[in-house]
Design a protein around this motif. Structure first.
Motif, PDB file in Angstrom:
ATOM      1  N   GLY A  16       0.843  -1.191   0.000  1.00 24.98           N
ATOM      2  CA  GLY A  16       0.000   0.000   0.000  1.00 24.98           C
ATOM      3  C   GLY A  16       0.872   1.232   0.000  1.00 24.98           C
ATOM      4  O   GLY A  16       1.892   1.282  -0.693  1.00 24.98           O
ATOM      5  N   GLU A  17       0.486   2.219   0.806  1.00 19.99           N
ATOM      6  CA  GLU A  17       1.299   3.447   0.845  1.00 19.99           C
ATOM      7  C   GLU A  17       2.668   3.174   1.482  1.00 19.99           C
ATOM      8  O   GLU A  17       2.741   2.481   2.498  1.00 19.99           O
ATOM      9  CB  GLU A  17       0.584   4.515   1.699  1.00 19.99           C
ATOM     10  CG  GLU A  17      -0.582   5.152   0.981  1.00 19.99           C
ATOM     11  CD  GLU A  17      -1.244   6.239   1.815  1.00 19.99           C
ATOM     12  OE1 GLU A  17      -0.618   6.731   2.781  1.00 19.99           O
ATOM     13  OE2 GLU A  17      -2.395   6.582   1.500  1.00 19.99           O
ATOM     14  N   PRO A  18       3.742   3.741   0.906  1.00 16.92           N
ATOM     15  CA  PRO A  18       5.062   3.593   1.547  1.00 16.92           C
ATOM     16  C   PRO A  18       5.038   4.151   2.976  1.00 16.92           C
ATOM     17  O   PRO A  18       4.316   5.109   3.261  1.00 16.92           O
ATOM     18  CB  PRO A  18       5.979   4.437   0.648  1.00 16.92           C
ATOM     19  CG  PRO A  18       5.298   4.466  -0.671  1.00 16.92           C
ATOM     20  CD  PRO A  18       3.817   4.465  -0.373  1.00 16.92           C
ATOM     21  N   VAL A  47      12.562  12.804  -6.131  1.00 18.91           N
ATOM     22  CA  VAL A  47      11.588  11.780  -5.729  1.00 18.91           C
ATOM     23  C   VAL A  47      10.566  11.681  -6.858  1.00 18.91           C
ATOM     24  O   VAL A  47      10.038  12.693  -7.314  1.00 18.91           O
ATOM     25  CB  VAL A  47      10.914  12.081  -4.364  1.00 18.91           C
ATOM     26  CG1 VAL A  47      11.877  11.818  -3.224  1.00 18.91           C
ATOM     27  CG2 VAL A  47      10.378  13.503  -4.275  1.00 18.91           C
ATOM     28  N   ASP A  48      10.331  10.459  -7.323  1.00 16.64           N
ATOM     29  CA  ASP A  48       9.511  10.230  -8.512  1.00 16.64           C
ATOM     30  C   ASP A  48       8.530   9.091  -8.285  1.00 16.64           C
ATOM     31  O   ASP A  48       8.848   8.135  -7.560  1.00 16.64           O
ATOM     32  CB  ASP A  48      10.409   9.818  -9.689  1.00 16.64           C
ATOM     33  CG  ASP A  48      11.407  10.896 -10.073  1.00 16.64           C
ATOM     34  OD1 ASP A  48      11.098  11.708 -10.935  1.00 16.64           O
ATOM     35  OD2 ASP A  48      12.501  10.922  -9.467  1.00 16.64           O
ATOM     36  N   PRO A  49       7.398   9.147  -9.001  1.00 16.72           N
ATOM     37  CA  PRO A  49       6.404   8.074  -8.851  1.00 16.72           C
ATOM     38  C   PRO A  49       6.936   6.685  -9.207  1.00 16.72           C
ATOM     39  O   PRO A  49       6.547   5.696  -8.583  1.00 16.72           O
ATOM     40  CB  PRO A  49       5.294   8.483  -9.828  1.00 16.72           C
ATOM     41  CG  PRO A  49       5.414   9.962  -9.975  1.00 16.72           C
ATOM     42  CD  PRO A  49       6.876  10.255  -9.849  1.00 16.72           C
ATOM     43  N   TYR A  50       7.855   6.600 -10.207  1.00 16.33           N
ATOM     44  CA  TYR A  50       8.308   5.260 -10.632  1.00 16.33           C
ATOM     45  C   TYR A  50       8.944   4.497  -9.476  1.00 16.33           C
ATOM     46  O   TYR A  50       8.951   3.264  -9.448  1.00 16.33           O
ATOM     47  CB  TYR A  50       9.277   5.358 -11.823  1.00 16.33           C
ATOM     48  CG  TYR A  50      10.679   5.791 -11.461  1.00 16.33           C
ATOM     49  CD1 TYR A  50      11.626   4.862 -11.030  1.00 16.33           C
ATOM     50  CD2 TYR A  50      11.060   7.133 -11.506  1.00 16.33           C
ATOM     51  CE1 TYR A  50      12.916   5.259 -10.679  1.00 16.33           C
ATOM     52  CE2 TYR A  50      12.338   7.532 -11.161  1.00 16.33           C
ATOM     53  CZ  TYR A  50      13.258   6.590 -10.746  1.00 16.33           C
ATOM     54  OH  TYR A  50      14.526   6.986 -10.380  1.00 16.33           O
ATOM     55  N   TYR A 254      -0.961   2.889  -8.211  1.00 21.59           N
ATOM     56  CA  TYR A 254       0.374   2.452  -7.771  1.00 21.59           C
ATOM     57  C   TYR A 254       0.358   1.798  -6.386  1.00 21.59           C
ATOM     58  O   TYR A 254       1.237   0.999  -6.076  1.00 21.59           O
ATOM     59  CB  TYR A 254       1.373   3.627  -7.766  1.00 21.59           C
ATOM     60  CG  TYR A 254       1.862   4.036  -9.146  1.00 21.59           C
ATOM     61  CD1 TYR A 254       1.392   3.406 -10.295  1.00 21.59           C
ATOM     62  CD2 TYR A 254       2.799   5.034  -9.306  1.00 21.59           C
ATOM     63  CE1 TYR A 254       1.836   3.795 -11.546  1.00 21.59           C
ATOM     64  CE2 TYR A 254       3.249   5.425 -10.554  1.00 21.59           C
ATOM     65  CZ  TYR A 254       2.760   4.797 -11.678  1.00 21.59           C
ATOM     66  OH  TYR A 254       3.201   5.181 -12.911  1.00 21.59           O
ATOM     67  N   ASN A 255      -0.621   2.165  -5.570  1.00 23.06           N
ATOM     68  CA  ASN A 255      -0.678   1.532  -4.249  1.00 23.06           C
ATOM     69  C   ASN A 255      -1.590   0.300  -4.228  1.00 23.06           C
ATOM     70  O   ASN A 255      -1.839  -0.272  -3.175  1.00 23.06           O
ATOM     71  CB  ASN A 255      -1.160   2.543  -3.194  1.00 23.06           C
ATOM     72  CG  ASN A 255      -0.075   3.565  -2.871  1.00 23.06           C
ATOM     73  OD1 ASN A 255       1.112   3.254  -2.932  1.00 23.06           O
ATOM     74  ND2 ASN A 255      -0.476   4.776  -2.546  1.00 23.06           N
ATOM     75  N   THR A 256      -2.070  -0.080  -5.420  1.00 19.57           N
ATOM     76  CA  THR A 256      -2.982  -1.226  -5.512  1.00 19.57           C
ATOM     77  C   THR A 256      -2.178  -2.480  -5.849  1.00 19.57           C
ATOM     78  O   THR A 256      -1.196  -2.421  -6.576  1.00 19.57           O
ATOM     79  CB  THR A 256      -3.987  -0.978  -6.671  1.00 19.57           C
ATOM     80  OG1 THR A 256      -4.581   0.284  -6.471  1.00 19.57           O
ATOM     81  CG2 THR A 256      -5.054  -2.053  -6.725  1.00 19.57           C
ATOM     82  N   ASP A 257      -2.638  -3.616  -5.342  1.00 19.87           N
ATOM     83  CA  ASP A 257      -1.991  -4.881  -5.688  1.00 19.87           C
ATOM     84  C   ASP A 257      -2.540  -5.340  -7.044  1.00 19.87           C
ATOM     85  O   ASP A 257      -3.639  -5.869  -7.143  1.00 19.87           O
ATOM     86  CB  ASP A 257      -2.277  -5.920  -4.596  1.00 19.87           C
ATOM     87  CG  ASP A 257      -1.654  -7.274  -4.937  1.00 19.87           C
ATOM     88  OD1 ASP A 257      -0.911  -7.340  -5.941  1.00 19.87           O
ATOM     89  OD2 ASP A 257      -1.923  -8.234  -4.201  1.00 19.87           O
ATOM     90  N   MET A 326       4.657  13.641  -2.509  1.00 20.34           N
ATOM     91  CA  MET A 326       4.495  13.698  -3.970  1.00 20.34           C
ATOM     92  C   MET A 326       3.455  12.680  -4.429  1.00 20.34           C
ATOM     93  O   MET A 326       2.595  12.985  -5.271  1.00 20.34           O
ATOM     94  CB  MET A 326       5.862  13.449  -4.617  1.00 20.34           C
ATOM     95  CG  MET A 326       5.900  13.364  -6.127  1.00 20.34           C
ATOM     96  SD  MET A 326       5.479  11.737  -6.738  1.00 20.34           S
ATOM     97  CE  MET A 326       6.709  10.704  -5.946  1.00 20.34           C
ATOM     98  N   LEU A 327       3.497  11.486  -3.866  1.00 16.56           N
ATOM     99  CA  LEU A 327       2.523  10.457  -4.281  1.00 16.56           C
ATOM    100  C   LEU A 327       1.099  10.892  -3.947  1.00 16.56           C
ATOM    101  O   LEU A 327       0.144  10.477  -4.596  1.00 16.56           O
ATOM    102  CB  LEU A 327       2.832   9.119  -3.596  1.00 16.56           C
ATOM    103  CG  LEU A 327       4.117   8.410  -4.044  1.00 16.56           C
ATOM    104  CD1 LEU A 327       4.395   7.191  -3.186  1.00 16.56           C
ATOM    105  CD2 LEU A 327       4.049   8.010  -5.519  1.00 16.56           C
TER     106      LEU A 327
END
Ligand SMILES: NC(=O)c1ccc[n+]([C@@H]2O[C@H](COP(=O)([O-])OP(=O)(O)OC[C@H]3O[C@@H](n4cnc5c(N)ncnc54)[C@H](OP(=O)(O)O)[C@@H]3O)[C@@H](O)[C@H]2O)c1
Length: 339
Positions: A16-18, A47-50, A254-257, A326-327
């Motif tokens: 999930g969220e870092p 800091v980047d989404p990737y 991005y936070n989804t499995d 950022m996320l």
């Protein structure tokens, strides 16, 4: 010179969220440099989404991945003199020793390190944004894939971010009508007032489907997709015949499995009936044209045609907060950390 470096070590893969506890900050004693080596001190880190996605392909225990602009503070290489700035894929660390001759040319498909080109009065941080990976992603990912023509209509999602804000402006340079979708009124104001976007939609307070029909009643020619999910489905159902979609990112999931195969809306009717061309890309495709993209974006900045903004977080110890923020959309333009 012997220095002690600080670095972020990944101790747990994100779920999930870092979380701050996914990292520990570790100190490392660096050796004295040898022939062909340099010592770089981080000035700005990206800091980047990737990063949210790609760390999963590395084992825990690695230094967190990322690009930085470092100042060369010691050098035994004539090609990389003291005082110059190096853009390097060195990770989240304050100091780095690299061997210029031995170092691999690419890391994660991008140039591993290079001297920051001559940028005049601009701050060195632009090497991580408009004159770095995000700038090149906007330039190549939009122009090569969407093949835009003057008079067409472009929609950009994630529009107030590092890449989206540049894509919309490149669309204006090429003579398109540009509609940006972003997550706050302040961001939308900036896009319209400073970046020259024609229209914006705040996806958090407005109905994207309804607003887009009003703003582009004849449909959308080009869609630059940074976010995926419902926003993108909505846009793709409003494309014109033979519309082109450049799929850059899907941060909404991005936070989804992904392995859990979450239910999604069905896109095929829109793709077939509008005969859409949808193409994903990874910026590594243009690694060999890296300096060409930087040079063009620099020229547009110097001509006053391309504006950029950075959201700067101060302090190496605040890397995680900058990344997590950022996320969640706390940045306008490029999210940067200044050491
Ligand atoms: N394909 C490639 O080679 C490549 C290369 C670099 C980056 N990318 C992708 O490009 C996209 C943009 O990257 P960037 O560096 O320019 O990041 P960015 O847009 O500067 O920052 C991320 C932004 O995403 C938005 N966001 C977060 N959650 C969202 C959600 N659920 N729905 C809609 N928007 C959301 C936030 O803005 P709001 O306030 O508007 O929500 C946030 O500011 C990312 O998806 C990234 O992974 C792809």
């Amino acid at each position: 010179m012997m220095v002690t470096c600080k670095k972020y070590v990944l101790v747990k893969h994100f779920e999930g969220e870092p979380k701050p506890s996914d990292f520990v900050i570790v100190e490392e004693q660096l050796p004295a440099i040898k022939n062909n080596e340099i010592l770089a001190e981080a000035e700005y880190l990206s800091v980047d989404p990737y990063m949210r996605l790609h760390v999963d392909s590395f084992p825990t225990g690695i230094t967190m991945i990322g690009i930085q602009v470092g100042k060369i503070i010691e050098s035994k290489s004539s090609k990389y003199p003291v005082g110059k700035r190096v853009v390097g894929n060195f990770g989240w660390r304050t100091h780095t020793v690299i061997n210029i001759e031995d170092e691999k040319k690419y890391s994660m498909g991008l140039p591993h390190n290079y001297i920051l080109p001559e940028i005049g009065d601009l701050p060195a941080s632009v090497g991580l944004g408009v004159l770095g990976m995000p700038g090149n992603t906007a330039y190549f990912g939009f122009l090569d894939i969407c093949q835009p023509k003057a008079g067409e209509t472009l929609v950009v999602s994630g529009a107030a971010g590092a890449i989206g804000s540049l894509v919309g402006q490149i669309g204006k340079i090429k003579g398109l009508t540009v509609i940006g979708i972003a997550g706050s009124d302040d961001k939308c104001q900036w896009l319209k007032n400073e970046c020259g976007f024609d229209h914006t939609i705040n996806y958090k307070t407005q109905n994207v489907d309804v607003e887009l029909k009003k703003l582009a009643p004849d449909g959308v020619d080009c869609y630059f997709d940074n976010v995926g999910g419902d926003i993108s489905t909505t846009v793709m159902y409003q494309m014109k015949l033979f519309g082109r979609v450049s799929v850059c990112g899907h941060i909404s999931s991005y936070n989804t499995d992904i392995n859990a195969k979450p239910k999604t809306t069905i896109l095929q009717p829109a793709i077939i009936s509008s005969q859409l061309k949808i193409e994903g890309f990874i910026i590594t495709r243009w690694a060999d044209k890296w300096q060409e993209g930087i040079a063009q974006n620099l020229k547009w900045i110097q001509e006053g045609k391309l504006k950029y903004r950075e959201t700067v977080t101060h302090g190496f110890e605040n890397m995680f907060n900058a990344f997590a923020g950022m996320l969640k959309g706390e940045n306008t333009g490029k999210a940067i950390v200044k050491v």
